[in-house]
Scaffold this motif. Sequence first.
Motif, PDB file in Angstrom:
ATOM      1  N   PRO A   2       4.357  -2.750   4.065  1.00 48.54           N
ATOM      2  CA  PRO A   2       3.325  -3.042   3.064  1.00 48.54           C
ATOM      3  C   PRO A   2       1.981  -3.378   3.694  1.00 48.54           C
ATOM      4  CG  PRO A   2       4.756  -4.934   3.300  1.00 48.54           C
ATOM      5  CD  PRO A   2       5.315  -3.843   4.195  1.00 48.54           C
ATOM      6  N   CYS A   3       0.920  -3.176   2.928  1.00 53.08           N
ATOM      7  CA  CYS A   3      -0.430  -3.520   3.371  1.00 53.08           C
ATOM      8  C   CYS A   3      -0.519  -5.019   3.622  1.00 53.08           C
ATOM      9  CB  CYS A   3      -1.421  -3.098   2.277  1.00 53.08           C
ATOM     10  SG  CYS A   3      -3.094  -3.675   2.564  1.00 53.08           S
ATOM     11  N   PRO A   4      -0.969  -5.438   4.812  1.00 56.94           N
ATOM     12  CA  PRO A   4      -1.047  -6.876   5.116  1.00 56.94           C
ATOM     13  C   PRO A   4      -2.086  -7.608   4.284  1.00 56.94           C
ATOM     14  CG  PRO A   4      -1.871  -5.568   6.964  1.00 56.94           C
ATOM     15  CD  PRO A   4      -1.368  -4.601   5.944  1.00 56.94           C
ATOM     16  N   ILE A   5      -2.998  -6.865   3.663  1.00 56.14           N
ATOM     17  CA  ILE A   5      -4.036  -7.507   2.854  1.00 56.14           C
ATOM     18  C   ILE A   5      -3.547  -7.760   1.436  1.00 56.14           C
ATOM     19  CG2 ILE A   5      -6.381  -7.271   1.935  1.00 56.14           C
ATOM     20  CD1 ILE A   5      -6.285  -7.659   4.946  1.00 56.14           C
ATOM     21  N   CYS A   6      -3.073  -6.703   0.762  1.00 59.05           N
ATOM     22  CA  CYS A   6      -2.719  -6.842  -0.647  1.00 59.05           C
ATOM     23  C   CYS A   6      -1.249  -6.564  -0.912  1.00 59.05           C
ATOM     24  CB  CYS A   6      -3.597  -5.923  -1.494  1.00 59.05           C
ATOM     25  SG  CYS A   6      -3.297  -4.180  -1.146  1.00 59.05           S
ATOM     26  N   GLU A   7      -0.510  -6.201   0.159  1.00 60.56           N
ATOM     27  CA  GLU A   7       0.935  -5.999   0.078  1.00 60.56           C
ATOM     28  C   GLU A   7       1.347  -4.829  -0.798  1.00 60.56           C
ATOM     29  OE1 GLU A   7       2.709  -9.780  -0.807  1.00 60.56           O
ATOM     30  OE2 GLU A   7       2.278 -10.544   1.174  1.00 60.56           O
ATOM     31  N   PHE A  17      -2.553  -0.319   6.451  1.00 60.56           N
ATOM     32  CA  PHE A  17      -3.231  -0.729   5.224  1.00 60.56           C
ATOM     33  C   PHE A  17      -3.042   0.317   4.131  1.00 60.56           C
ATOM     34  CE2 PHE A  17      -5.451  -2.231   8.968  1.00 60.56           C
ATOM     35  CZ  PHE A  17      -5.291  -3.592   8.803  1.00 60.56           C
ATOM     36  N   CYS A  18      -3.368  -0.055   2.902  1.00 57.46           N
ATOM     37  CA  CYS A  18      -3.184   0.851   1.777  1.00 57.46           C
ATOM     38  C   CYS A  18      -4.435   1.690   1.551  1.00 57.46           C
ATOM     39  CB  CYS A  18      -2.859   0.060   0.514  1.00 57.46           C
ATOM     40  SG  CYS A  18      -4.258  -0.902  -0.092  1.00 57.46           S
ATOM     41  N   SER A  19      -5.561   1.271   2.115  1.00 60.63           N
ATOM     42  CA  SER A  19      -6.817   1.974   1.863  1.00 60.63           C
ATOM     43  C   SER A  19      -7.834   1.563   2.917  1.00 60.63           C
ATOM     44  CB  SER A  19      -7.355   1.606   0.473  1.00 60.63           C
ATOM     45  OG  SER A  19      -7.636   0.228   0.442  1.00 60.63           O
ATOM     46  N   ARG A  21     -10.629   0.279   2.309  1.00 61.55           N
ATOM     47  CA  ARG A  21     -11.175  -1.009   1.899  1.00 61.55           C
ATOM     48  C   ARG A  21     -10.384  -2.170   2.518  1.00 61.55           C
ATOM     49  NH1 ARG A  21     -11.130  -4.806  -2.410  1.00 61.55           N
ATOM     50  NH2 ARG A  21      -9.080  -4.050  -2.991  1.00 61.55           N
ATOM     51  N   CYS A  22      -9.060  -2.080   2.462  1.00 59.67           N
ATOM     52  CA  CYS A  22      -8.238  -3.143   3.037  1.00 59.67           C
ATOM     53  C   CYS A  22      -8.354  -3.164   4.557  1.00 59.67           C
ATOM     54  CB  CYS A  22      -6.789  -2.971   2.601  1.00 59.67           C
ATOM     55  SG  CYS A  22      -6.487  -3.616   0.938  1.00 59.67           S
ATOM     56  N   ALA A  23      -8.473  -1.978   5.176  1.00 60.85           N
ATOM     57  CA  ALA A  23      -8.648  -1.931   6.629  1.00 60.85           C
ATOM     58  C   ALA A  23      -9.955  -2.623   7.020  1.00 60.85           C
ATOM     59  CB  ALA A  23      -8.654  -0.481   7.107  1.00 60.85           C
TER      60      ALA A  23
HETATM   61 ZN   LIG Z   1      -4.252  -3.110   0.586  1.00 63.73          ZN
END
Ligand SMILES: [Zn+2]
Length: 57
Positions: A2-7, A17-19, A21-23
């Motif tokens: 999962p994305c460490p920012i928003c999971e 990351f998922c995007s 933006r999260c990176a």
């Molecule tokens: Zn994310």
Amino acid sequence: MPCPICEKDSDQTYRPFCSKRCADLDLGRWMTGSYRVETEEPPEDQVAPEDPQEWKH
Ligand SMILES: [Zn+2]
């Protein structure tokens, strides 16, 4: 993974990351964090002068 920012599920392009933006968010958070640590610990108090004569002048 999962994305460490928003999971959310990570994107192949930007993983872990998922995007983008999260990176970018993670990079910004990391830089801000290291900056804060440096300002909280003044180097003058931690580092002893290597040459006492240099220190006096
Ligand atoms: Zn994310």
